[in-house]
Design an enzyme around this catalytic site. Structure first.
Site, PDB file in Angstrom:
ATOM      1  N   LYS A 107       0.882  -1.176   0.000  1.00 44.44           N
ATOM      2  CA  LYS A 107       0.000   0.000   0.000  1.00 44.44           C
ATOM      3  C   LYS A 107       0.919   1.226   0.000  1.00 44.44           C
ATOM      4  O   LYS A 107       1.987   1.215   0.633  1.00 44.44           O
ATOM      5  CB  LYS A 107      -0.863  -0.063   1.266  1.00 44.44           C
ATOM      6  CG  LYS A 107      -1.759   1.119   1.491  1.00 44.44           C
ATOM      7  CD  LYS A 107      -3.034   1.061   0.689  1.00 44.44           C
ATOM      8  CE  LYS A 107      -3.786   2.388   0.839  1.00 44.44           C
ATOM      9  NZ  LYS A 107      -4.758   2.624  -0.225  1.00 44.44           N
TER      10      LYS A 107
ATOM     11  N   ASN B 101       3.961   6.238  -6.897  1.00 46.90           N
ATOM     12  CA  ASN B 101       2.531   6.482  -7.094  1.00 46.90           C
ATOM     13  C   ASN B 101       2.368   7.881  -7.677  1.00 46.90           C
ATOM     14  O   ASN B 101       2.370   8.872  -6.952  1.00 46.90           O
ATOM     15  CB  ASN B 101       1.791   6.316  -5.759  1.00 46.90           C
ATOM     16  CG  ASN B 101       0.288   6.498  -5.902  1.00 46.90           C
ATOM     17  OD1 ASN B 101      -0.177   7.085  -6.873  1.00 46.90           O
ATOM     18  ND2 ASN B 101      -0.462   6.019  -4.929  1.00 46.90           N
TER      19      ASN B 101
ATOM     20  N   SER C 278      -0.313   8.509  -9.486  1.00 45.67           N
ATOM     21  CA  SER C 278      -1.617   8.214 -10.074  1.00 45.67           C
ATOM     22  C   SER C 278      -2.789   8.184  -9.117  1.00 45.67           C
ATOM     23  O   SER C 278      -3.897   7.876  -9.554  1.00 45.67           O
ATOM     24  CB  SER C 278      -1.529   6.866 -10.792  1.00 45.67           C
ATOM     25  OG  SER C 278      -0.894   5.897  -9.979  1.00 45.67           O
ATOM     26  N   CYS C 279      -2.598   8.481  -7.820  1.00 47.60           N
ATOM     27  CA  CYS C 279      -3.748   8.432  -6.912  1.00 47.60           C
ATOM     28  C   CYS C 279      -4.801   9.424  -7.423  1.00 47.60           C
ATOM     29  O   CYS C 279      -4.519  10.607  -7.586  1.00 47.60           O
ATOM     30  CB  CYS C 279      -3.332   8.783  -5.487  1.00 47.60           C
ATOM     31  SG  CYS C 279      -4.743   8.692  -4.357  1.00 47.60           S
TER      32      CYS C 279
ATOM     33  N   LYS D  19       3.940   4.306 -11.610  1.00 45.24           N
ATOM     34  CA  LYS D  19       2.526   3.940 -11.823  1.00 45.24           C
ATOM     35  C   LYS D  19       1.779   5.175 -12.288  1.00 45.24           C
ATOM     36  O   LYS D  19       1.631   6.148 -11.556  1.00 45.24           O
ATOM     37  CB  LYS D  19       1.929   3.374 -10.533  1.00 45.24           C
ATOM     38  CG  LYS D  19       0.509   2.830 -10.715  1.00 45.24           C
ATOM     39  CD  LYS D  19       0.061   2.064  -9.485  1.00 45.24           C
ATOM     40  CE  LYS D  19      -1.360   1.571  -9.583  1.00 45.24           C
ATOM     41  NZ  LYS D  19      -1.786   0.867  -8.369  1.00 45.24           N
TER      42      LYS D  19
ATOM     43  N   ASN E 109      -3.929   2.655 -12.652  1.00 55.21           N
ATOM     44  CA  ASN E 109      -4.591   2.913 -11.382  1.00 55.21           C
ATOM     45  C   ASN E 109      -6.085   3.006 -11.701  1.00 55.21           C
ATOM     46  O   ASN E 109      -6.496   2.860 -12.851  1.00 55.21           O
ATOM     47  CB  ASN E 109      -4.057   4.218 -10.773  1.00 55.21           C
ATOM     48  CG  ASN E 109      -4.226   4.232  -9.255  1.00 55.21           C
ATOM     49  OD1 ASN E 109      -5.280   3.848  -8.750  1.00 55.21           O
ATOM     50  ND2 ASN E 109      -3.203   4.655  -8.544  1.00 55.21           N
TER      51      ASN E 109
HETATM   52  C1  LIG Z   1      -9.545   0.492  -2.046  1.00 52.94           C
HETATM   53  C2  LIG Z   1      -8.423   0.712  -2.987  1.00 52.94           C
HETATM   54  C3  LIG Z   1      -7.272   1.344  -2.542  1.00 52.94           C
HETATM   55  C4  LIG Z   1      -6.205   1.571  -3.415  1.00 52.94           C
HETATM   56  N1  LIG Z   1      -5.067   2.159  -2.954  1.00 52.94           N
HETATM   57  C5  LIG Z   1      -4.012   2.349  -3.787  1.00 52.94           C
HETATM   58  C6  LIG Z   1      -2.789   2.887  -3.299  1.00 52.94           C
HETATM   59  O1  LIG Z   1      -2.631   3.199  -2.118  1.00 52.94           O
HETATM   60  N2  LIG Z   1      -1.778   3.052  -4.200  1.00 52.94           N
HETATM   61  C7  LIG Z   1      -1.889   2.701  -5.518  1.00 52.94           C
HETATM   62  O2  LIG Z   1      -0.943   2.862  -6.277  1.00 52.94           O
HETATM   63  N3  LIG Z   1      -3.038   2.171  -5.987  1.00 52.94           N
HETATM   64  C8  LIG Z   1      -4.087   1.982  -5.161  1.00 52.94           C
HETATM   65  N4  LIG Z   1      -5.248   1.393  -5.631  1.00 52.94           N
HETATM   66  C9  LIG Z   1      -5.335   1.018  -7.068  1.00 52.94           C
HETATM   67  C10 LIG Z   1      -5.042  -0.470  -7.291  1.00 52.94           C
HETATM   68  O3  LIG Z   1      -3.711  -0.789  -6.930  1.00 52.94           O
HETATM   69  C11 LIG Z   1      -5.267  -0.858  -8.765  1.00 52.94           C
HETATM   70  O4  LIG Z   1      -4.411  -0.077  -9.572  1.00 52.94           O
HETATM   71  C12 LIG Z   1      -6.705  -0.651  -9.226  1.00 52.94           C
HETATM   72  O5  LIG Z   1      -7.620  -1.036  -8.233  1.00 52.94           O
HETATM   73  C13 LIG Z   1      -7.024  -1.412 -10.511  1.00 52.94           C
HETATM   74  O6  LIG Z   1      -6.868  -2.812 -10.314  1.00 52.94           O
HETATM   75  P1  LIG Z   1      -8.133  -3.816 -10.116  1.00 52.94           P
HETATM   76  O7  LIG Z   1      -9.008  -3.637 -11.319  1.00 52.94           O
HETATM   77  O8  LIG Z   1      -7.527  -5.175  -9.995  1.00 52.94           O
HETATM   78  O9  LIG Z   1      -8.826  -3.378  -8.866  1.00 52.94           O
HETATM   79  C14 LIG Z   1      -6.311   1.157  -4.766  1.00 52.94           C
HETATM   80  C15 LIG Z   1      -7.477   0.511  -5.203  1.00 52.94           C
HETATM   81  C16 LIG Z   1      -8.516   0.280  -4.327  1.00 52.94           C
HETATM   82  C17 LIG Z   1      -9.768  -0.431  -4.825  1.00 52.94           C
END
Ligand SMILES: Cc1cc2nc3c(=O)[nH]c(=O)nc-3n(C[C@H](O)[C@H](O)[C@H](O)COP(=O)(O)O)c2cc1C
Length: 374
Positions: free
Chosen positions: A46, A151, A153-154, A191, A218
Site C-alpha cells: 500500500k 505512485n 496516479s492516486c 505507476k 490505477n
Molecule cells: C480500495 C483501494 C485502494 C487503493 N489504494 C491504492 C494505493 O494506495 N496506491 C496505488 O498505487 N493504488 C491503489 N489502488 C489502485 C489499485 O492498486 C489498482 O491499480 C486498481 O484497483 C485497478 O486494479 P483492479 O481492477 O484489480 O482493482 C487502490 C485501489 C482500491 C480499490
C-alpha cells in the site's frame, strides 16, 4: 522441455508474474505474509507517504454489482449479482513510514526469495517535498525492498502537486522519477494515471526520467451512482461525494487500451498491467500486449482480502496454458509475451468488405435495427 513460471522483470526475479497491487490487500504485514503464503509472485505495498493521512468517515470502498435480468446496477443491494466494478475513495496508507520500516525488514526476512516492491508517494511542489521522495526511497530500499513503485496516479487528491496531478504533468512526473532514480539502488517503476489524453506522453516522460518500468492502470476517475429513491449518491458522507476511482472488471478493456498504446510506442520497455484481472484469461490480455507482470486488487479484496483462490487459479491456469501450447515451443511467459502488440492498428488499416459482401451498412447486427431494404 520443462515449464518455468518464473519471470525476470526489470532485473527482479518473480516466482510467477502475478503480483498483488498497492491497495488494501497489501496494507499490513499480516496481509503481505498471507499473500506470500498463498503463492503471489510479488507484492506492492500500500502506498507509503510522509504526510498525515485521514480517510473519509464511513466506507472507503464498495463494489458495484449488476443483475442482468433487471438491469440493476448498484453498490447497495447486497452481494448477489455479477461484479461490475469496485469504487473507492481511499487514500494512501494511513500508517507512517516509521510503522512500515521494521515491517518491510521483517517481511523480507520471512520471505527472502519473494519480491517486495514498496509503493511510495510525496509531493512535488517544493524542495522539502522532493526530499520526501528521497527519504521514502532510501528507507524502503535499506530495509530490503526489491523495487520502488512511484505512485504518480492516486485519483483522489486535492493537492495540485501530488498523486495523479503529478502523473498528468509530463515535466513533473519526469522530474520526480529522476529525483528518485538519483538515490535508488533498486529498480524504479512509475505507476501512471489513466486520466490523461495520451498516456504515451507521460510514459515517455517517466522513461526519460529513468523509470525502469511503467505500471498501468490505477483506478479511473468516477462517481458512485445516484439512488433513484433517495436521490442521494450511493456512497456519500453527509450527502456529499467526491471523485473516486473505478477498478475491477469494468476497467479491463479501458486499461488494455492504455497499455496497448504504450507497449506499441515503447516495445523494448517493461510494463506491468493492472485492471480487472481475476482470471488467467484476463491476465493473458496484458501479457499478449507486452506486459512482463500483472497486478491484482479488486478480485483479491473479494477473495479473503488477499486472494488465495485467485492466485491459485492464476498459477494453475498459466501452467495449463503453457502445457497446452508446448507444441509451439512455449515454456515460459517470455515465449508469448507481446504476441498481439502489432494487431492494434489505426482504424483506416482495418479491412473493409469487398463490394459483393457489402450491404450498404445494413448487415444484421446485435444492437442495430433490422435492415430495411427499400
Ligand atoms: C480500495 C483501494 C485502494 C487503493 N489504494 C491504492 C494505493 O494506495 N496506491 C496505488 O498505487 N493504488 C491503489 N489502488 C489502485 C489499485 O492498486 C489498482 O491499480 C486498481 O484497483 C485497478 O486494479 P483492479 O481492477 O484489480 O482493482 C487502490 C485501489 C482500491 C480499490
Amino acid at each position: 522441455m520443462s515449464i518455468d513460471l518464473a519471470v525476470s522483470f526489470t532485473g527482479i526475479r518473480f516466482e510467477n508474474p502475478f503480483l498483488l497491487s498497492s491497495a488494501p490487500p497489501t496494507e499490513s504485514e499480516s496481509n503481505i505474509l498471507r499473500a506470500f503464503e498463498a503463492g503471489w509472485g510479488g507484492v506492492v505495498t500500500k502506498t507509503i507517504g510522509m504526510h498525515p493521512v485521514v480517510n473519509v468517515a464511513g466506507p472507503k470502498t464498495k463494489f458495484l454489482r449488476t443483475q442482468p435480468e433487471t438491469g440493476m446496477l448498484s453498490m447497495n443491494r447486497g452481494r448477489t449479482g455479477v461484479l461490475h466494478s469496485s469504487w473507492n475513495w481511499e487514500l494512501i496508507s494511513d500508517k507512517p513510514l516509521d510503522w512500515w520500516v521494521p515491517r518491510i525488514a521483517r517481511i523480507k526476512k520471512a520471505f527472502p526469495d519473494r519480491a517486495l516492491i514498496a509503493s511510495i508517494m510525496a509531493g512535488s511542489g517544493s524542495d522539502k517535498e522532493l526530499e520526501h521522495w528521497r527519504t521514502l526511497a532510501r528507507a524502503c530500499q535499506e530495509q530490503g525492498a526489491d523495487g520502488l513503485e512511484l505512485n504518480l496516479s492516486c485519483p483522489h487528491m486535492d493537492r495540485e502537486d501530488m498523486g495523479s496531478n503529478i502523473g498528468k504533468d509530463q515535466a513533473l512526473c519526469s522530474y520526480v522519477t529522476q529525483v528518485v532514480k538519483e538515490v535508488a539502488t533498486v529498480p524504479v517503476w512509475a505507476k501512471l494515471t489513466p486520466a490523461t489524453a495520451d498516456i504515451v506522453l507521460e510514459a515517455g516522460a517517466v522513461f526519460r526520467g529513468g523509470a525502469d518500468a511503467v505500471v498501468s492502470s490505477n483506478t479511473f476517475p468516477s462517481l458512485p451512482l445516484i439512488d433513484a429513491e433517495s436521490l442521494d449518491f450511493e456512497m456519500n458522507v453527509d450527502g456529499y461525494v467526491s471523485s473516486g476511482g473505478l477498478g475491477g472488471p469494468a476497467i479491463l478493456p479501458l486499461s488494455m487500451a492504455k497499455m496497448a498504446q504504450m507497449t506499441h510506442a515503447y516495445p523494448e520497455r517493461s510494463f506491468s498491467g493492472i485492471g480487472g484481472i481475476s482470471d488467467f484469461a484476463h491476465a493473458l490480455n496484458y501479457f499478449l500486449l507486452g506486459c512482463g507482470t500483472v497486478q491484482v486488487c479488486t478480485a483479491a479484496m473479494l477473495d479473503h482480502a488477499v486472494g488465495p483462490n485467485v492466485i491459485k487459479r492464476l498459477v494453475s491456469s498459466l501452467r495449463d496454458f503453457l502445457e497446452k501450447n508446448a507444441h509451439r515451443g512455449w515454456t515460459r511467459l517470455e515465449d508469448f509475451r507481446g504476441l498481439r502488440c502489432d494487431r492494434v492498428v489505426a482504424h483506416s488499416q482495418i479491412r473493409r468488405p469487398d463490394e459483393a459482401g457489402y450491404q450498404g451498412g445494413y448487415e444484421p447486427q446485435e444492437g442495430y435495427a433490422e435492415p430495411v431494404h427499400s
